[in-house]
Enzyme design. Structure first.
Site, PDB file in Angstrom:
ATOM      1  N   GLU A   1       0.805  -1.219   0.000  1.00  0.00           N
ATOM      2  CA  GLU A   1       0.000   0.000   0.000  1.00  0.00           C
ATOM      3  C   GLU A   1       0.844   1.278   0.000  1.00  0.00           C
ATOM      4  OE1 GLU A   1       0.189  -1.224   4.434  1.00  0.00           O
ATOM      5  OE2 GLU A   1       0.258  -2.149   2.446  1.00  0.00           O
TER       6      GLU A   1
ATOM      7  N   ASP B   1     -10.427  21.041   3.272  1.00  0.00           N
ATOM      8  CA  ASP B   1     -11.285  20.052   3.920  1.00  0.00           C
ATOM      9  C   ASP B   1     -12.628  20.647   4.341  1.00  0.00           C
ATOM     10  OD1 ASP B   1      -8.913  18.675   3.625  1.00  0.00           O
ATOM     11  OD2 ASP B   1      -8.313  19.002   5.709  1.00  0.00           O
TER      12      ASP B   1
END
Length: 538
Positions: A196, A252
């Site tokens: 990953e 965000d």
């Protein structure tokens, strides 16, 4: 998959949401054993076009049976399978007839449950390693015979015993760097390394092989689906109540505001807190952008005096974050008094914030640093928390912003920490230090933009260090402050590498800061990667 699934299974805030049907035809969940990179695995699967969610090991068997996944991934973790209290899972998960990929601890645990022997290695393997593929199979299709991988383990499999497993790849110190099941009824694959992370160059290819060659996925998941699911969830959760969004002006919170506006329209009120720790003209930018562009109900609270008063004489970074968080709560309580029917607080919390605060799905992730918008806020504020981005990484939040139609200037804005400049002035906070840092930071960003490097870097900022150094200006001796320049490149903000800014750009930045910012006589450049360093200094 024959039936609908819900994302509310294990995600912390989602567990309290009203269930919503996800429009996915295939899902590959990740069972989280406490790995710092568990959500990064989810991200890799989503990048490949397959929907993925995290779930805790406890009770996972029943949830998996209901979910009917195309495959299952077992994450790594910090424990040893032989340690007291080590996370485990029901061995029947391996008998579901669904392909399972175990990574690091996940591989060791599955192999242990299948009858293999796991022991502490005589030589700990951490960092880059060369893996050699010894047996070709679907997982390693088109992967070079020898390829670089990233290792991080103390235990490893040292005997396959009666586990019905066979080796697929090895390294110099690990005979079973990858294994597979020889039992067709148990399609298990395990890798001791971490595909990953970006330090495993062919990791994405391995995940795609697992998804498409092993699990038979078709890759139907899109970010637009996530937007629709989250809007449906918000509507179901909120009902006819009003939501307060803690708006900072960063990527965000801006994406959260746009998502909530899409979901509930004018029942959204955004609150922007000027805490006195903002960058130059930050407040003006927020007011202009969100009142003119979004046309939302924006309330601006000037609380600079209160925040700076709380920080007077405080040098410890964790204590700074705590005090900022506590004041943030008080400011919101006061702001909420004038907002009728407000029962929910929305925040732009991302997964790196969650995992670094020790709030992993397995409940055993290491605490790296406190985030003022993670953990405990609903109880203190009296609101129910809405965090629709909690399972996303920064790049995914940006893609969601594009889906929602946000302007590029907002989507690609570099991140700014919730505690603001308080964690970029190392040591005690004073108005004088903040003035110096703002001036230096403004110069740095001007030069980065002028050099065409803003979109090529992920985060660029200055840090005011708690040291002074000797210098010479004119014919006189100076003893003044040191500014550190930090620039990193990353996709997910879980790992990052320092940016190779051209020397001539760094030279201009240094010259301008020293000449234009009173009180600074030295500029240094941070060449630390994450890990082992973090992106922010505090």
């Amino acid at each position: 998959m024959t039936g609908p699934i819900t994302q509310s299974t294990d995600a912390s805030p989602a567990a309290g949401r009203a269930a919503a049907t996800d429009p996915h035809t295939e899902v590959v969940p990740v069972i989280d054993f406490g790995s710092q990179t568990a959500q990064l695995i989810c991200r890799r699967l989503r990048e490949a076009g397959v929907f993925s969610v995290l779930m805790a090991p406890d009770g996972a068997l029943d949830k998996l049976r209901a979910m009917k996944p195309k495959g299952i991934v077992l994450s790594g973790g910090p424990a040893s399978v032989h340690a007291d209290g080590a996370p485990t899972m029901d061995a029947a998960i391996l008998d579901l007839g669904v392909p399972v990929l175990g990574i690091c601890y996940g591989m060791q645990l599955a192999a242990h449950l299948l009858g293999a022997r796991v022991r502490g290695s005589s030589k700990r393997e951490f960092g880059r390693a060369q893996v050699h593929v010894t047996t070709r199979d679907a997982m390693f299709d088109a992967i070079p015979d020898a390829t670089q991988v990233w290792m991080s383990h103390g235990d490893q499999i040292d005997h396959l015993a009666e586990a019905a497993l066979e080796p697929v790849a090895q390294t110099e110190t690990c005979d079973y760097a990858a294994v597979r099941s020889t039992d067709p009824a148990r399609p298990f694959f395990g890798v001791q390394f971490h595909p990953e992370v970006t330090h495993t160059p062919h990791g994405a290819d391995m995940f795609r092989n697992f998804l498409y060659e092993v699990c038979g996925c078709r890759g139907t998941w899109k970010m637009a689906d996530f937007a629709e699911v989250e809007c449906e969830r918000v509507r179901a959760l909120v009902g006819d109540q009003r939501v307060i969004c803690g708006l900072s002006g960063g990527v965000d919170s801006s994406v959260v505001a746009a998502l909530l506006h899409k979901a509930i329209g004018d029942r959204l009120t955004c609150v922007f807190v000027d805490n006195g720790l903002l960058r130059t003209k930050e407040r003006d930018l927020v007011e202009h952008t969100f009142r003119d562009h979004f046309h939302v109900d924006l309330r601006v609270v000037d609380a600079a005096t209160e925040f700076l008063g709380d920080l007077a004489g405080i040098s410890d970074p964790q204590e700074k974050r705590k005090r900022i968080g506590h004041r943030f709560i008080e400011v919101f309580k006061e702001a909420a008094e004038g907002i009728e029917d407000a029962s929910f607080l929305a925040q732009g919390t991302l997964y790196p914030d969650v995992i670094e605060s020790g709030h992993g799905h397995a409940g055993i992730s290491a605490n790296i640093k406190l985030h003022h918008n993670v953990g405990g806020l609903p109880e203190d504020l009296g609101f129910e928390l809405v965090e629709p981005l909690r399972e996303l990484f920064k790049d995914e939040a940006r893609r969601l912003g594009q889906v929602l139609g946000l302007p590029e200037s907002i989507i690609w804005r570099h991140p700014f920490p919730g505690p603001g400049l308080a964690v970029r002035v190392l040591g005690e906070i004073t108005e004088e230090k903040l003035t110096v840092l703002r001036a230096a930071d403004e110069i740095l960003l001007e030069e980065i933009v002028a050099a065409g490097l803003y979109r090529k870097t992920s985060q660029v900022f200055c840090v005011l260090l708690p040291v002074q150094s000797v210098g010479v200006m004119g014919d006189g001796r100076t003893y003044e402050s040191v500014v550190a320049v930090r620039a990193v490149e990353t996709q997910d903000f879980m790992t990052a590498d320092w940016s190779r800014i051209p020397y001539e750009v760094l030279a201009r930045v240094s010259s301008r800061i020293i000449n234009e910012v009173s009180g600074v006589n030295r500029v240094v450049y941070d060449i630390s990667s994450k890990p082992p360093a973090t992106i922010e200094w505090e």
